[in-house]
Design an enzyme around this catalytic site. Sequence first.
Site, PDB file in Angstrom:
ATOM      1  N   MET A 270       0.847  -1.226   0.178  1.00 17.98           N
ATOM      2  CA  MET A 270      -0.018   0.090   0.051  1.00 17.98           C
ATOM      3  C   MET A 270       0.846   1.228  -0.052  1.00 17.98           C
ATOM      4  SD  MET A 270      -2.913   1.238  -0.055  1.00 17.98           S
ATOM      5  CE  MET A 270      -3.299   2.885  -0.373  1.00 17.98           C
ATOM      6  N   GLU A 271       0.410   2.075  -0.921  1.00 22.11           N
ATOM      7  CA  GLU A 271       1.249   3.168  -1.142  1.00 22.11           C
ATOM      8  C   GLU A 271       1.163   4.686  -0.235  1.00 22.11           C
ATOM      9  OE1 GLU A 271      -1.229   2.265  -2.978  1.00 22.11           O
ATOM     10  OE2 GLU A 271      -2.501   3.946  -3.887  1.00 22.11           O
ATOM     11  N   ASN A 272       0.622   4.442   0.975  1.00 24.20           N
ATOM     12  CA  ASN A 272       0.662   5.454   1.959  1.00 24.20           C
ATOM     13  C   ASN A 272       1.774   6.390   1.773  1.00 24.20           C
ATOM     14  OD1 ASN A 272      -1.598   3.819   3.137  1.00 24.20           O
ATOM     15  ND2 ASN A 272       0.250   2.642   3.815  1.00 24.20           N
ATOM     16  N   GLU A 305       4.796   0.731  -5.771  1.00 23.40           N
ATOM     17  CA  GLU A 305       4.360   1.735  -4.631  1.00 23.40           C
ATOM     18  C   GLU A 305       4.952   3.027  -4.580  1.00 23.40           C
ATOM     19  OE1 GLU A 305       1.500   0.515  -3.504  1.00 23.40           O
ATOM     20  OE2 GLU A 305       1.993  -1.624  -3.800  1.00 23.40           O
ATOM     21  N   HIS A 308       3.632   5.604  -7.228  1.00 21.25           N
ATOM     22  CA  HIS A 308       2.220   5.847  -6.691  1.00 21.25           C
ATOM     23  C   HIS A 308       2.428   7.370  -6.006  1.00 21.25           C
ATOM     24  CE1 HIS A 308      -1.021   3.424  -7.568  1.00 21.25           C
ATOM     25  NE2 HIS A 308      -0.643   2.204  -6.974  1.00 21.25           N
ATOM     26  N   GLU A 327      -4.001   3.218 -10.903  1.00 21.20           N
ATOM     27  CA  GLU A 327      -3.782   1.712 -10.963  1.00 21.20           C
ATOM     28  C   GLU A 327      -3.155   1.519 -12.220  1.00 21.20           C
ATOM     29  OE1 GLU A 327      -2.703   0.647  -8.272  1.00 21.20           O
ATOM     30  OE2 GLU A 327      -3.846   1.449  -6.745  1.00 21.20           O
TER      31      GLU A 327
HETATM   32  N1  0A1 Z   1      -3.366   0.585  -3.735  1.00 25.54           N
HETATM   33  C1  0A1 Z   1      -2.603  -0.814  -3.509  1.00 25.54           C
HETATM   34  C2  0A1 Z   1      -3.394  -1.806  -3.299  1.00 25.54           C
HETATM   35  C3  0A1 Z   1      -4.224  -1.959  -2.339  1.00 25.54           C
HETATM   36  C4  0A1 Z   1      -5.723  -1.821  -2.374  1.00 25.54           C
HETATM   37  C5  0A1 Z   1      -6.600  -2.081  -1.223  1.00 25.54           C
HETATM   38  C6  0A1 Z   1      -6.013  -2.763   0.015  1.00 25.54           C
HETATM   39  O1  0A1 Z   1      -6.655  -2.827   1.113  1.00 25.54           O
HETATM   40  C7  0A1 Z   1      -6.350  -4.062   1.750  1.00 25.54           C
HETATM   41  C8  0A1 Z   1      -4.574  -2.645   0.082  1.00 25.54           C
HETATM   42  C9  0A1 Z   1      -3.697  -2.418  -1.041  1.00 25.54           C
HETATM   43  C10 0A1 Z   1      -1.514  -0.887  -4.745  1.00 25.54           C
HETATM   44  O2  0A1 Z   1      -2.190  -0.690  -5.849  1.00 25.54           O
HETATM   45  O3  0A1 Z   1      -0.584  -1.559  -4.535  1.00 25.54           O
HETATM   46 ZN    ZN Z   2      -1.104   0.505  -7.225  1.00 31.69          ZN
END
Ligand code: 0A1
Ligand code: ZN
Length: 882
Positions: A270-272, A305, A308, A327
């Site tokens: 996850m790209e936080n 990530e 992003h 995405e």
């Molecule tokens: N945005 C992340 C993917 C992701 C989506 C939902 C999540 O919830 C559990 C976790 C990660 C990516 O594209 O890497």
């Molecule tokens: Zn992503």
Amino acid sequence: MRKDTGQIFRIEDYRPTPYAIEKVDLVFQLDPQATMVTARLAMRARAGTNPGTALVLDGDELTLISVKLDGAELEPSRYQVNSQRLELSNLLTGERFDLEIVTRIDPSANSTLMGLYRSRDVYCTQCEAEGFRRITYFLDRPDVLTVYTVRIEADQTSAPVLLSNGNLVETGELGSGRHFAVWHDPHPKPSYLFALVAGSLGLLRDSFVTVSGRSVDLGIYVEHGKEARAAYAMDALKRSMRWDEEVFGLEYDLDIFNIVAVSDFNMGAMENKGLNIFNDKYILADPDTATDADYANIEAIVAHEYFHNWTGNRITCRDWFQLCLKEGLTVFRDHEFSADERSRAVKRIAEVRALRAHQFPEDQGPLAHPVRPRRYREINNFYTATVYEKGSEVVRMIRTVLGQDDFDKGMRLYLDRHDGDAATIEDFIKAFEDASGKDLGQFALWYHQAGTPHLTVNAVHDAAARELRLEIEQSVPPTPSEARKRLMHIPLIVGLVGAQGTDMEASAIEGAEVVDGVIHIKKRKHVVRFKGISERPRISLNRGFSAPVTISMERDDDDLTFLARHDRDPFARWEALNALLTDAVKDAARQIRAQRQPAFEADLLSLVGELAMREDLEPAFRALALTLPSEADIAREMGSNIDPDAIHAARDMLSCQIGLANLEAFTGLYEAHSDGGAPFSPDAASAGRRALRNALLEHLSAATGDPSLAARQFAAATNMTDLAAALMQLAHRFPQAVEKLEALGTFEARFAGDPLVMDKWFAIQASTPGAGGVERVRDLMRHPGFALTNPNRVRSLVGTFATANQTGFHRADGAGYDFFAATVVEIDARNPQLAARLATAFRSWKALEPDRQKAARAALSGIARNANLSTDLRDIVERTLA
Ligand code: 0A1
Ligand code: ZN
């Protein structure tokens, strides 16, 4: 668990919120069972909002402790609250007002892995898509951007590390064994990018100097003792940062970039903002525990990530319908990165194989949806191969349609124009239109229309007229909710290969717009005339996989064989061979089903051998040439009335025949590619040599029916790639051999303490073909290393069984379906996202032969009959059944 309301969200219902959040201060008093969260929100009514308009905040399983408006505690009569929402009606305040909301949450009891939860005693968060509302009441949607300051208070011994987004501004002690840290992120962001981590973790540190000379502290936090295993991920991170500067002109924008690896995670990572959280499977690697595929995945996901940070974070999505905006584009960027770091040709073939394996079945089945959907019931179910992988293909096609220069200009314009915005796909397309002056109106259907377009191609060579005519007709099959389709703009790259194996040049091309070798298919039917073509060429279609379509064209085996030998486009060369192999297995499966003995063409067997031996081709490509289409690939190509047992037997026979026809050559090549005890390197060239050798091992084992070669490799292996490949051959091909039992035992004894490696042991056994799979998997679920609560364990055992064990899962008596369905329901009670994702394994059930179809329908209906299903699982099951 959140109750299923059956509500459908529609894109046309989008409205901005009446209120904005100018900044938010969060205080977390961390406690395993009773964490207190204080959120202070500086609110502002947006222009046009009428006084008194209600403020409705999202929540999910929250306990509200108190609400203050402009410093004064609100009487419960002034708001309505339940665990799903907090509504302040009759909000007669000034334009600006402050809210303070205190909630209590229980991270230890949070088994959904959304919101704040605990993974092996580490506090961590996952907020995309709608997890932040499990932390506090909030406008939990991506178009509400605000500036976060986060204060974390926790026990000093159990949580010495306190992390959040942005930059660290203060730390200190609180007495009674507690301490605190304050983080501030200057970049406004939506709530889904919020993150917090607290716990006792080891740290690998490094630093990076950006192109403009700023120094960034890099940290990767892992379980104590595993710091060295994060070195490859760190290297990948630094390469990604440099690449994004060089290729996209994008520089990192904070002083700190941290990554944390956790063991319990629903997705890859996850790209936080400034604090990426990863499934530890995509961080930890060393030669003893990680395969070459693991290294490649780590490199790709670390890059994804990181990328992003611009495509997703600096420019985010207006709403979740726009998910592909971040995405699809970011997958395209990580694909380009891997292509630059490794072999572009091999990477492209791998991408196409993955697209066909995951996205094509989705697009061709009951779960089909556009890259930019218009409706959803549960957004978690839209993190799909269509949004990600087809979304990336669409960006690639924009580049093909516009050319590199205009594509680069369009990207620059998009980034400049929308920095700081929550944008839409329309904004994205507009930037390319404005930059290039081209109309992408018809092209935009790739975002809006589901289904894999199909091209029917017919070639006629007229020697007298010195002309080749290509009749190309497009169609888009109907998909659920869209029976009628509009004509697409398909960029098709075609080569005409002459008798010398080189490309023939036409003196003129008529019948379609052709720019830089790209034929622009826009009408239902084009007759494309290539002038000045005196000899009959071989047609090399869809070079580089220029468009994600299926194609039917009569081509005889000699032409395909010629292309497999000579086509200068490596994808098309692989594709020609793959078509020959697929047809051979399909024919053989039909023979077997009709109780006849299949036979394979000697020419095909020797062609495979010839390509495997070609020194002018890179080993990784030769390995791909040796890799037969998977059983699922064959099933997909057959389309209907599928009998997985026949496909398995046919594919096995072909492997055996290829091995027998090339026994000596393959044995020699196998020996020549031994690493000879050289130290391990994860680079692409070395990985390619291992891939070639392991592909040979498969055919040799099939041909000889003798486990000793695999057993020898197992004993001698000095890295996980070779060890796991040998174990797989033993387990899959020699179920009765003592060598198999010994190897499984040795592996287990050696890696019992390493869950990520045990996942390989589970997966190999879960994918072992044959009717015994159900019982084996059920037994393994009782193994002490297995846990139904850990997504990686579940995916490697239960998930692999359903997606990579065609003969076990699709057992004729339906026992595979029943077992799987019951397990999915059990998981759903704890982790709906995981359960829903697993259940997509049923998506191609309508293509099965009638008896299996009946059994699959019964199992799906059985799931649907449960009254307490999550929204996630119910959504998947009902759409799959429809
Ligand atoms: N945005 C992340 C993917 C992701 C989506 C939902 C999540 O919830 C559990 C976790 C990660 C990516 O594209 O890497
Ligand atoms: Zn992503």
